[in-house]
Design a protein around this motif. Sequence first.
Motif, PDB file in Angstrom:
ATOM      1  N   UNK A 339       0.831  -1.205   0.000  1.00 51.07           N
ATOM      2  CA  UNK A 339       0.000   0.000   0.000  1.00 51.07           C
ATOM      3  C   UNK A 339       0.873   1.266   0.000  1.00 51.07           C
ATOM      4  N   UNK A 340       1.884   1.279   0.848  1.00 48.29           N
ATOM      5  CA  UNK A 340       2.763   2.443   0.963  1.00 48.29           C
ATOM      6  C   UNK A 340       3.655   2.609  -0.261  1.00 48.29           C
ATOM      7  N   UNK A 341       4.147   1.506  -0.810  1.00 53.19           N
ATOM      8  CA  UNK A 341       5.021   1.585  -1.982  1.00 53.19           C
ATOM      9  C   UNK A 341       4.285   2.138  -3.196  1.00 53.19           C
ATOM     10  N   UNK A 342       3.046   1.666  -3.417  1.00 48.57           N
ATOM     11  CA  UNK A 342       2.272   2.165  -4.559  1.00 48.57           C
ATOM     12  C   UNK A 342       1.947   3.643  -4.379  1.00 48.57           C
ATOM     13  N   UNK A 343       1.597   4.039  -3.163  1.00 54.22           N
ATOM     14  CA  UNK A 343       1.334   5.456  -2.878  1.00 54.22           C
ATOM     15  C   UNK A 343       2.573   6.302  -3.144  1.00 54.22           C
ATOM     16  N   UNK A 344       3.736   5.786  -2.747  1.00 55.72           N
ATOM     17  CA  UNK A 344       4.990   6.513  -2.957  1.00 55.72           C
ATOM     18  C   UNK A 344       5.300   6.656  -4.440  1.00 55.72           C
ATOM     19  N   UNK A 345       5.121   5.580  -5.203  1.00 55.70           N
ATOM     20  CA  UNK A 345       5.389   5.626  -6.653  1.00 55.70           C
ATOM     21  C   UNK A 345       4.480   6.645  -7.335  1.00 55.70           C
ATOM     22  N   UNK A 346       3.193   6.648  -6.975  1.00 57.84           N
ATOM     23  CA  UNK A 346       2.264   7.616  -7.552  1.00 57.84           C
ATOM     24  C   UNK A 346       2.672   9.042  -7.210  1.00 57.84           C
ATOM     25  N   UNK A 347       3.106   9.260  -5.970  1.00 62.25           N
ATOM     26  CA  UNK A 347       3.561  10.592  -5.567  1.00 62.25           C
ATOM     27  C   UNK A 347       4.752  11.042  -6.392  1.00 62.25           C
ATOM     28  N   UNK A 348       5.685  10.143  -6.618  1.00 64.63           N
ATOM     29  CA  UNK A 348       6.884  10.498  -7.391  1.00 64.63           C
ATOM     30  C   UNK A 348       6.519  10.848  -8.826  1.00 64.63           C
ATOM     31  N   UNK A 349       5.615  10.078  -9.429  1.00 64.81           N
ATOM     32  CA  UNK A 349       5.222  10.315 -10.820  1.00 64.81           C
ATOM     33  C   UNK A 349       4.558  11.672 -10.984  1.00 64.81           C
ATOM     34  N   UNK A 350       3.553  11.963 -10.133  1.00 64.76           N
ATOM     35  CA  UNK A 350       2.851  13.239 -10.282  1.00 64.76           C
ATOM     36  C   UNK A 350       3.744  14.416  -9.902  1.00 64.76           C
ATOM     37  N   UNK A 351       4.687  14.185  -9.005  1.00 67.02           N
ATOM     38  CA  UNK A 351       5.625  15.244  -8.633  1.00 67.02           C
ATOM     39  C   UNK A 351       6.518  15.603  -9.811  1.00 67.02           C
ATOM     40  N   UNK A 352       7.036  14.595 -10.504  1.00 69.32           N
ATOM     41  CA  UNK A 352       7.887  14.845 -11.672  1.00 69.32           C
ATOM     42  C   UNK A 352       7.125  15.559 -12.782  1.00 69.32           C
ATOM     43  N   UNK A 353       5.868  15.144 -13.010  1.00 71.18           N
ATOM     44  CA  UNK A 353       5.058  15.808 -14.023  1.00 71.18           C
ATOM     45  C   UNK A 353       4.803  17.261 -13.653  1.00 71.18           C
ATOM     46  N   UNK A 354       4.506  17.508 -12.371  1.00 76.88           N
ATOM     47  CA  UNK A 354       4.237  18.872 -11.934  1.00 76.88           C
ATOM     48  C   UNK A 354       5.474  19.760 -12.054  1.00 76.88           C
ATOM     49  N   UNK A 355       6.650  19.183 -11.845  1.00 71.97           N
ATOM     50  CA  UNK A 355       7.888  19.958 -11.924  1.00 71.97           C
ATOM     51  C   UNK A 355       8.207  20.354 -13.363  1.00 71.97           C
ATOM     52  N   UNK A 356       7.964  19.450 -14.316  1.00 64.24           N
ATOM     53  CA  UNK A 356       8.448  19.673 -15.681  1.00 64.24           C
ATOM     54  C   UNK A 356       7.386  20.163 -16.667  1.00 64.24           C
ATOM     55  N   UNK A 357       6.105  20.232 -16.262  1.00 60.54           N
ATOM     56  CA  UNK A 357       5.090  20.794 -17.157  1.00 60.54           C
ATOM     57  C   UNK A 357       5.126  22.315 -17.016  1.00 60.54           C
ATOM     58  N   UNK A 358       5.297  23.065 -18.121  1.00 63.77           N
ATOM     59  CA  UNK A 358       5.517  24.507 -18.004  1.00 63.77           C
ATOM     60  C   UNK A 358       4.261  25.341 -17.813  1.00 63.77           C
ATOM     61  N   UNK A 359       3.123  24.950 -18.384  1.00 67.22           N
ATOM     62  CA  UNK A 359       1.938  25.803 -18.399  1.00 67.22           C
ATOM     63  C   UNK A 359       0.714  24.999 -17.998  1.00 67.22           C
ATOM     64  N   UNK A 360      -0.059  25.521 -17.028  1.00 63.25           N
ATOM     65  CA  UNK A 360      -1.252  24.825 -16.561  1.00 63.25           C
ATOM     66  C   UNK A 360      -2.283  24.669 -17.670  1.00 63.25           C
ATOM     67  N   UNK A 361      -2.303  25.606 -18.633  1.00 56.01           N
ATOM     68  CA  UNK A 361      -3.264  25.527 -19.724  1.00 56.01           C
ATOM     69  C   UNK A 361      -3.033  24.269 -20.552  1.00 56.01           C
ATOM     70  N   UNK A 362      -1.770  23.858 -20.686  1.00 57.96           N
ATOM     71  CA  UNK A 362      -1.473  22.632 -21.426  1.00 57.96           C
ATOM     72  C   UNK A 362      -2.066  21.411 -20.736  1.00 57.96           C
ATOM     73  N   UNK A 363      -2.018  21.413 -19.394  1.00 56.86           N
ATOM     74  CA  UNK A 363      -2.605  20.304 -18.644  1.00 56.86           C
ATOM     75  C   UNK A 363      -4.111  20.276 -18.838  1.00 56.86           C
TER      76      UNK A 363
END
Length: 425
Positions: A339-363
Amino acid sequence: MEASCGSISAERGWLVSAQQPEEAAAEELSPLLSNELHRQVSPGVSFGFSVFNLMNAIMGSGILGLAYVMANTGILGFSFLLLMVALLGSYSVHLLLSMCIQTAMSSYLLIIKTELPAAISEFLTGDYSGSWYLDGQTLLIIICVGIVFPLALLPKIGFLGYTSSLSFFFMVFFALVIIIKKWAIPCPLTLNHTEEFFQISNATDDCKPKLFHFSKESAYAIPTMAFSFLCHTSILPIYCELQSPSKKRMQNVTNTAIALSFLIYFISALFGYLTFYDKVESELLQGYSKYLPHDVVVMTVKLCILFAVLLTVPLIHFPARKALMMMFFSNFPFSWILHSLITLVLNIIILLLAIYVPDIRNVFGVVGASTSTCLIFVFPGLFYLKLSREDFLSWKKLGAFVLLISGILLGNFSLALIVFDWINK
């Protein structure tokens, strides 16, 4: 398939429970299903907390992009499109619930990354550039580790009812401030720079609202609205923990949440548009930072909306984790380590996307035109057509077919226009 809604609550996916429909089960759960459900989640989550949880799943970063959509569709055009998306969203939930009974998190963190440093800097006097607490990526990592991850680890979605209710009141406060500040920013817009005011435009036409307006930026309208009403992945987890669960009760939860969200969306978009008109930013808060710097009320509402957006992330985590558990670990017993490992992996993925996406309009554009339209329109219609034994000419099947075709056409058309806009730029 013999999995019940209760088994979804025990680490099953959001549509595992679908079985062939039977008219006799159209309104209430079977006694066996109801008993199993109460045994696992008794006494259940109240109607009010369920509404707050669903509203928290609906409302989030999308509220910041709707004023920009109104500027590019006009007041009446926006009203029609928003109402259409809300009604279709409610109907698609109805189809999902029918199937259950008969048997983009990154955008939220992107708001934190872009707005939190600006909000903190407005409370400071002097030059603090280069400080770690003004770096969006550093703050984002700290928040994910210290707040998002612990809340996302909660085993049941009902536990988030308290944070969801707080998030709802923050959204209401945001809408009220948008209304009040409409009269604090004059039109034509002026910028205060070194105690001198620079008028952005002399054209009085810039201060007249448009009832209908269409441009290449209008391609983001439907995707942003679809993104703003996306809650379907949270429907069944919330339903499975609902007190006295039934189709009618959950549909009432859905209708109440969508209606309240529609009201708050429309009010904030309308007054945001009537404040900035054609100069409205793709992310509404940026306009207030530009024209009302260091305004105490605006700074406060920024922190509130950032906190509200932050509290949405753990709620979106819940169905995402359930889906992964269903696909890869459905035969395994519940384990806190897994349970904790899957939660951690999801956190890492969305964190990386949030860091490298430049414009909220694109999302808003890409996710809204692809994932959101699929989850709101395409999948509910497709699943109902596949699983239902009703005649194809029945009203429900015809409605599901219209929902399916509308989703495919709207999604592909909007995505094509967005890609075309990127190419031209």
